[in-house]
Design a protein around this motif. Structure first.
Motif, short mmCIF file in Angstrom:
data_model
loop_
_atom_site.label_atom_id
_atom_site.label_comp_id
_atom_site.label_asym_id
_atom_site.label_seq_id
_atom_site.Cartn_x
_atom_site.Cartn_y
_atom_site.Cartn_z
N ILE A 147 0.83 -1.20 0.00
CA ILE A 147 0.00 0.00 0.00
C ILE A 147 0.87 1.25 0.00
O ILE A 147 0.61 2.21 -0.74
CB ILE A 147 -0.95 -0.01 1.21
CG1 ILE A 147 -1.95 -1.18 1.07
CG2 ILE A 147 -1.69 1.31 1.33
CD1 ILE A 147 -2.84 -1.36 2.28
N VAL A 192 -2.11 -3.38 -5.96
CA VAL A 192 -2.76 -2.27 -5.27
C VAL A 192 -2.84 -1.05 -6.18
O VAL A 192 -3.87 -0.35 -6.23
CB VAL A 192 -2.01 -1.94 -3.97
CG1 VAL A 192 -2.59 -0.69 -3.31
CG2 VAL A 192 -2.06 -3.12 -3.01
N LEU A 234 -9.66 3.48 -1.25
CA LEU A 234 -9.32 2.11 -0.88
C LEU A 234 -10.54 1.18 -0.77
O LEU A 234 -10.49 0.04 -1.26
CB LEU A 234 -8.51 2.10 0.41
CG LEU A 234 -7.00 2.31 0.27
CD1 LEU A 234 -6.33 2.33 1.63
CD2 LEU A 234 -6.37 1.25 -0.62
N ILE A 249 -8.70 -5.49 -5.77
CA ILE A 249 -7.45 -5.93 -5.13
C ILE A 249 -7.59 -7.32 -4.52
O ILE A 249 -6.64 -8.11 -4.56
CB ILE A 249 -7.02 -4.90 -4.06
CG1 ILE A 249 -6.66 -3.57 -4.72
CG2 ILE A 249 -5.85 -5.42 -3.24
CD1 ILE A 249 -6.37 -2.46 -3.73
N THR A 308 -4.91 -10.67 -4.67
CA THR A 308 -4.23 -10.78 -3.38
C THR A 308 -4.46 -12.16 -2.76
O THR A 308 -3.57 -12.74 -2.14
CB THR A 308 -4.71 -9.69 -2.41
OG1 THR A 308 -4.46 -8.40 -2.99
CG2 THR A 308 -3.98 -9.78 -1.08
#
Length: 327
Positions: free
Chosen positions: A88, A176, A207, A214, A218
């Protein structure tokens, strides 16, 4: 007033033909073939004495194997947590207006994505040889205020976690960044117009929306990290699941049964992680996923439909309509 007999299907047309669906035998044939091959595979695995299933059951819940599972999960969790935080930060640095921050982020990603993770782990295992002491002092002089032996600070476990986390952060940062760039810039502009700070906009506006994009990759990276822990022998760290099963196999000279034991536990943990990933995707996908609406035959016609036309497509996905004045 008489009610149409086939109201849910549209007009009550005289002599209407009720066509039967076309029979497709392809899926049935494919299913039979797949079932037959699967049965042959399972039967071959069961009757083949070289798999040595009694040895597999004997060591499936061995205390060293169970301890290895614990260490593997611990390394995976710690490495992913550190990697996500670094990713991040790196992604935000890549989008920064400061060229120095962008350069540092680019160099980090370039270096750790460009070198093999096994090589990185070997270097972290040799860190006490490369840098015998860690300390504080005046740069470019021999004046030292405080120092400690590197091997006391960076143990094999910590070296494994750091090596895996730094390597993974380089990959996750691009994931990200892709998620952040997928959010409509108008969201940030609207938040700025309301007087929100950039940090608050990133935390509360950008976010949460980027998580939908994401989460899936991930989750894949987390599963990949679980299996990458088998490389920590390069540090060397000798308590993980792969090393535990290899040690038993080398002692009893039966590698195949112990490989099956390792595969079983990796598959089980991976299956659990896939379920968790699916739940997270559904959670962060709220408001984005299209869902069926209404009850068949009990809703007004869709845009472009008249009262007499078929309404079967009421079970299709949501269709956004613009109601109001057009400028």
């Amino acid at each position: 007033m008489a009610t149409n007999k086939n109201e849910s299907d549209g007009l009550n047309i005289p002599n209407r033909i009720n066509a039967l669906p076309v029979k497709r035998i392809g899926p049935v044939v494919a299913g039979v073939i797949v079932a037959l091959l699967a049965a042959m595979l399972v039967y071959g695995m069961i009757v083949n004495p070289n798999f040595e299933w009694p040895v597999v059951w004997k060591y499936l819940f061995n205390e060293n194997v169970l301890a290895g599972i614990g260490w593997t999960l611990w390394i995976t969790v710690l490495s992913m947590v550190i990697a996500i935080v670094l990713a991040i930060v790196l992604a935000i640095m890549r989008k920064s207006i400061n060229p120095v921050l962008r350069g540092v982020s680019w160099f980090f990603i370039w270096f750790f994505r460009g070198t093999p993770v096994y090589t990185q782990l070997v270097f972290w295992g040799l860190i006490s040889v490369l840098v015998p002491k860690l300390g504080l002092g005046i740069p470019f002089t021999s004046v030292t205020f405080w120092s400690v032996d590197t091997q006391d600070v960076i143990t094999a476990f910590r070296a494994a976690v750091i090596g895996l986390a730094l390597n993974e952060a380089a990959y996750l940062s691009e994931i990200v960044r892709a998620g952040l760039e997928a959010v409509d810039p108008g969201q940030a502009e609207a938040a700025e117009a309301l007087g929100m700070r950039r940090s608050l906009i990133m935390r509360r506006i950008i976010l949460p929306q980027a998580m939908r994009i994401i989460i899936p990759p991930t989750g894949n990276e987390t599963i990949g990290m679980l299996k990458t822990t088998s490389l920590v022998l390069a540090v060397p760290f000798t308590l993980d699941l792969q090393f535990a099963t290899n040690a038993i196999a080398n002692r009893i000279y039966k590698p195949i049964p112990l490989l099956i034991v390792a595969c079983f536990w990796y598959l089980l943990i991976t299956s659990i992680l896939m379920v968790i990933q699916s739940r997270l995707e559904k959670h962060f996908g709220k408001g984005f996923d299209a869902r069926p609406i209404g009850t068949k035959g009990k809703q007004p016609p869709l845009p472009g439909k008249t009262e007499g036309e078929p309404k079967d497509d009421i079970q299709k996905q949501n269709q956004a309509t613009m109601a109001g004045l057009n400028a």
